[in-house]
Design an enzyme around this catalytic site. Sequence first.
Site, mmCIF file in Angstrom:
data_model
loop_
_atom_site.group_PDB
_atom_site.id
_atom_site.type_symbol
_atom_site.label_atom_id
_atom_site.label_comp_id
_atom_site.label_asym_id
_atom_site.label_seq_id
_atom_site.Cartn_x
_atom_site.Cartn_y
_atom_site.Cartn_z
ATOM 1 N N ARG A 10 0.755 -1.200 -0.105
ATOM 2 C CA ARG A 10 -0.020 0.011 0.023
ATOM 3 C C ARG A 10 0.818 1.285 -0.025
ATOM 4 O O ARG A 10 0.428 2.351 -0.508
ATOM 5 C CB ARG A 10 -1.003 -0.008 1.226
ATOM 6 N N ASP A 71 10.315 -2.992 -7.737
ATOM 7 C CA ASP A 71 11.209 -4.056 -6.815
ATOM 8 C C ASP A 71 12.031 -3.002 -6.117
ATOM 9 O O ASP A 71 12.800 -2.265 -6.835
ATOM 10 C CB ASP A 71 11.787 -5.246 -7.534
ATOM 11 N N SER A 72 12.110 -3.090 -4.939
ATOM 12 C CA SER A 72 12.744 -2.060 -4.180
ATOM 13 C C SER A 72 13.338 -2.792 -2.896
ATOM 14 O O SER A 72 12.883 -3.793 -2.358
ATOM 15 C CB SER A 72 12.165 -0.973 -3.862
ATOM 16 N N GLY A 151 7.508 1.111 5.482
ATOM 17 C CA GLY A 151 8.729 0.016 5.682
ATOM 18 C C GLY A 151 9.865 0.481 6.702
ATOM 19 O O GLY A 151 9.576 1.052 7.728
ATOM 20 N N TYR A 152 11.118 0.602 6.098
ATOM 21 C CA TYR A 152 11.988 1.024 6.807
ATOM 22 C C TYR A 152 12.414 2.598 6.898
ATOM 23 O O TYR A 152 13.276 3.058 7.709
ATOM 24 C CB TYR A 152 13.294 0.583 6.213
ATOM 25 N N HIS A 178 14.871 7.094 -3.553
ATOM 26 C CA HIS A 178 15.020 6.191 -4.679
ATOM 27 C C HIS A 178 13.774 6.032 -5.763
ATOM 28 O O HIS A 178 13.899 5.781 -6.889
ATOM 29 C CB HIS A 178 15.530 4.718 -4.113
ATOM 30 N N ARG A 179 12.483 5.924 -5.217
ATOM 31 C CA ARG A 179 11.341 5.785 -5.934
ATOM 32 C C ARG A 179 11.183 7.032 -6.793
ATOM 33 O O ARG A 179 10.847 7.062 -7.983
ATOM 34 C CB ARG A 179 10.167 5.433 -5.107
HETATM 35 P P1 ITT Z 1 5.093 -5.772 -4.230
HETATM 36 O O1 ITT Z 1 6.300 -6.902 -4.436
HETATM 37 O O2 ITT Z 1 3.907 -6.345 -4.374
HETATM 38 O O3 ITT Z 1 5.566 -4.595 -4.902
HETATM 39 P P2 ITT Z 1 6.606 -5.842 -1.614
HETATM 40 O O4 ITT Z 1 6.514 -4.983 -0.343
HETATM 41 O O5 ITT Z 1 6.635 -7.392 -1.410
HETATM 42 O O6 ITT Z 1 5.496 -5.424 -2.632
HETATM 43 P P3 ITT Z 1 9.551 -5.721 -2.757
HETATM 44 O O7 ITT Z 1 9.481 -7.175 -2.751
HETATM 45 O O8 ITT Z 1 9.925 -4.700 -3.706
HETATM 46 O O9 ITT Z 1 7.834 -5.232 -2.568
HETATM 47 O O10 ITT Z 1 10.002 -5.461 -1.198
HETATM 48 C C1 ITT Z 1 10.375 -4.012 -0.873
HETATM 49 C C2 ITT Z 1 10.800 -3.756 0.656
HETATM 50 O O11 ITT Z 1 11.790 -2.963 0.748
HETATM 51 C C3 ITT Z 1 9.217 -3.210 1.140
HETATM 52 O O12 ITT Z 1 8.550 -4.223 1.571
HETATM 53 C C4 ITT Z 1 9.817 -2.396 2.212
HETATM 54 O O13 ITT Z 1 10.333 -3.042 3.435
HETATM 55 C C5 ITT Z 1 11.360 -1.819 1.654
HETATM 56 N N1 ITT Z 1 11.190 -0.516 0.931
HETATM 57 C C6 ITT Z 1 10.969 -0.298 -0.547
HETATM 58 N N2 ITT Z 1 10.838 1.015 -0.711
HETATM 59 C C7 ITT Z 1 10.819 1.593 0.335
HETATM 60 C C8 ITT Z 1 10.666 2.953 0.887
HETATM 61 O O14 ITT Z 1 10.363 3.843 0.050
HETATM 62 N N3 ITT Z 1 10.583 3.322 2.297
HETATM 63 C C9 ITT Z 1 10.785 2.334 3.224
HETATM 64 N N4 ITT Z 1 11.064 0.993 2.803
HETATM 65 C C10 ITT Z 1 10.925 0.485 1.501
#
Ligand code: ITT
Length: 193
Positions: A10, A71-72, A151-152, A178-179
């Site tokens: 989300r 993917d991030s 996230g983080y 990054h995004r």
């Molecule tokens: P989708 O694969 O469905 O897109 P996901 O959460 O599983 O969702 P990823 O496998 O790309 O996505 O995991 C990326 C994780 O890295 C994400 O769950 C966060 O914990 C962290 N992350 C990525 N971008 C972030 C951000 O802008 N701020 C904080 N944490 C981030």
Amino acid sequence: MKMLVATTNRGKVRELAEALDGLGFEILDLEGAGLADRPAPEESGSTFAENALLKASIWFEASGLLTVADDSGLVVDILGGRPGLHSARYGDTDAERIRRLLSEMDGVPSTERTARFVCSLALVGENLAEVFTGECEGRIRHTSHGSAGFGYDPVFTPDGENRTFAEMSPGEKSAISHRGNAIRKLREFITGR
Ligand code: ITT
């Protein structure tokens, strides 16, 4: 024309939908495209770019819509690049993921807490498969600060800042994140075509 923002996260949907606004697309999330109960694709690639392409291709096949997938992750130097590609799998909740990260970095001084967020965005459609990658350098704090973002974000302070991403407005984060950097490349690609 419709564009599918294909992520189960989300926090990402919010950031991507906001940043893709104004390009003239009708933005749909997985729910809006009627795909919410499909299982998420397995992330078997060995780079962020590969995984983003894999996710976007699978959701494009399922929807037939121009699709963006993300993917991030967070790459921490002292941890040899972890959690990296496994950032989402580091724990079951954001709080658990942060707890694990901070415990693995217990005792590491500020000067050695360097890290970067990486985001690959894949844009897949008919005869189209492009990837745009953005990064953001910073450091991991000793404790959480702020409650914005996801996230983080509460433990990551970008270079040149004293605040974490979780202490910034969405616009402030996106201007340097990054995004945000990956989205600017994607927007340039779309508007330059
Ligand atoms: P989708 O694969 O469905 O897109 P996901 O959460 O599983 O969702 P990823 O496998 O790309 O996505 O995991 C990326 C994780 O890295 C994400 O769950 C966060 O914990 C962290 N992350 C990525 N971008 C972030 C951000 O802008 N701020 C904080 N944490 C981030």
